[in-house]
Design a protein around this motif. Structure first.
Motif, short mmCIF file in Angstrom:
data_model
loop_
_atom_site.label_atom_id
_atom_site.label_comp_id
_atom_site.label_asym_id
_atom_site.label_seq_id
_atom_site.Cartn_x
_atom_site.Cartn_y
_atom_site.Cartn_z
N TYR A 1 4.48 -11.49 0.77
CA TYR A 1 3.87 -10.42 -0.02
C TYR A 1 2.35 -10.38 0.16
CZ TYR A 1 8.21 -9.14 -2.32
OH TYR A 1 9.47 -8.69 -2.57
N ARG A 2 1.74 -11.53 0.26
CA ARG A 2 0.28 -11.58 0.48
C ARG A 2 -0.06 -10.95 1.82
NH1 ARG A 2 -2.51 -14.44 3.50
NH2 ARG A 2 -0.94 -16.03 3.84
N ARG A 3 0.69 -11.32 2.87
CA ARG A 3 0.44 -10.75 4.20
C ARG A 3 0.72 -9.25 4.22
NH1 ARG A 3 3.93 -12.56 7.96
NH2 ARG A 3 5.24 -13.58 6.42
N LEU A 4 1.75 -8.83 3.51
CA LEU A 4 2.08 -7.40 3.45
C LEU A 4 0.91 -6.63 2.84
CD1 LEU A 4 4.16 -5.15 3.89
CD2 LEU A 4 5.10 -5.70 1.63
N SER A 5 0.40 -7.08 1.73
CA SER A 5 -0.73 -6.42 1.09
C SER A 5 -1.99 -6.50 1.95
CB SER A 5 -0.99 -7.04 -0.29
OG SER A 5 -2.08 -6.41 -0.90
N ASN A 6 -2.26 -7.69 2.49
CA ASN A 6 -3.48 -7.89 3.28
C ASN A 6 -3.48 -7.16 4.61
OD1 ASN A 6 -4.59 -9.49 1.29
ND2 ASN A 6 -4.08 -11.42 2.29
N SER A 7 -2.31 -6.80 5.11
CA SER A 7 -2.28 -6.10 6.40
C SER A 7 -2.06 -4.59 6.25
CB SER A 7 -1.19 -6.69 7.29
OG SER A 7 0.07 -6.48 6.72
N THR A 8 -1.86 -4.13 5.03
CA THR A 8 -1.65 -2.69 4.84
C THR A 8 -2.70 -2.11 3.88
OG1 THR A 8 -0.02 -3.14 3.10
CG2 THR A 8 0.84 -2.70 5.31
N VAL A 9 -2.60 -2.43 2.62
CA VAL A 9 -3.45 -1.81 1.60
C VAL A 9 -4.90 -2.31 1.67
CG1 VAL A 9 -3.78 -1.52 -0.88
CG2 VAL A 9 -1.48 -1.46 0.08
N THR A 10 -5.09 -3.60 1.79
CA THR A 10 -6.45 -4.17 1.74
C THR A 10 -7.36 -3.66 2.85
OG1 THR A 10 -5.58 -6.12 0.63
CG2 THR A 10 -7.76 -6.33 1.62
N PRO A 11 -6.95 -3.71 4.12
CA PRO A 11 -7.89 -3.27 5.16
C PRO A 11 -8.18 -1.77 5.17
CG PRO A 11 -5.82 -3.95 6.17
CD PRO A 11 -5.73 -4.24 4.69
N THR A 12 -7.29 -0.98 4.61
CA THR A 12 -7.50 0.47 4.63
C THR A 12 -8.13 0.97 3.33
OG1 THR A 12 -5.34 0.98 3.69
CG2 THR A 12 -5.47 0.78 6.11
#
Length: 179
Positions: A129-140
């Motif tokens: 879940y951390r990687r999912l958020s960090n690779s989708t929502v966070t960088p954009t």
């Protein structure tokens, strides 16, 4: 004799005394309807984070208590995905989001009531879940496309959790107290 009865009751309590299993499928279906109706069709874009198929295969072989913990943890982590400051850019129906999250939190609370332990989250699940958020929502910064990827993954996660709960239901003996 009393010890044996105590051990058996302790082992079977999550399955036998848990009305949540009876309601789970309906609540799961409701959450899927809300998330699918929050926006348009699901994106065709692939997630940058592979689905945790290995974790799901492993949990099918685990004891019921571990499976309940896994379901609870997934529901709580799904809820955390949507508690994000940048959600407003998603252009989803806010009423549907609220109803969706209410159902997710209700499911998490009900499965927690079925558990005899309060074990912690599998670190690999939390990492997914951390990687999912960090690779989708966070960088954009919470772009529409990133939220659509999250929504697509959430649908898939909820579908797999529903299958897991169904497998628990199939293995549990009937309870005459259930209606």
């Amino acid at each position: 004799m009393f010890r044996l009865l105590f051990v058996l009751c302790g082992a079977l309590t999550p399955v036998l005394c848990c009305d949540w299993l009876e309601r789970y499928h309906k609540l799961s279906n409701d959450s899927l309807v809300h998330i699918q109706l929050m926006g348009g069709g699901l994106t065709e874009q692939q997630s940058p984070v592979p689905f945790p198929d290995k974790l799901y295969r492993q949990i099918y072989k685990a004891k019921v208590e571990s499976q309940l913990v896994f379901i609870r943890d997934n529901l709580e982590l799904i809820g955390c995905l949507y508690r994000h400051d940048n959600l407003s850019s998603a252009s989803w129906d806010p009423i549907r989001i609220k109803h969706f999250l209410d159902i997710i939190y209700r499911q998490a609370e009900e499965v927690t009531a079925c558990m005899s332990t309060n074990r912690t989250t599998n670190p690999r699940l939390r990492d997914f879940y951390r990687r999912l958020s960090n690779s989708t929502v966070t960088p954009t910064g919470g772009s529409v496309a990133s939220w659509e990827l999250i929504r697509k993954q959430t649908v898939r996660l909820l579908q797999r959790l529903d299958l897991l709960a169904a497998s628990i239901r199939r293995r549990s003996p009937p309870n005459p107290q259930r209606h």
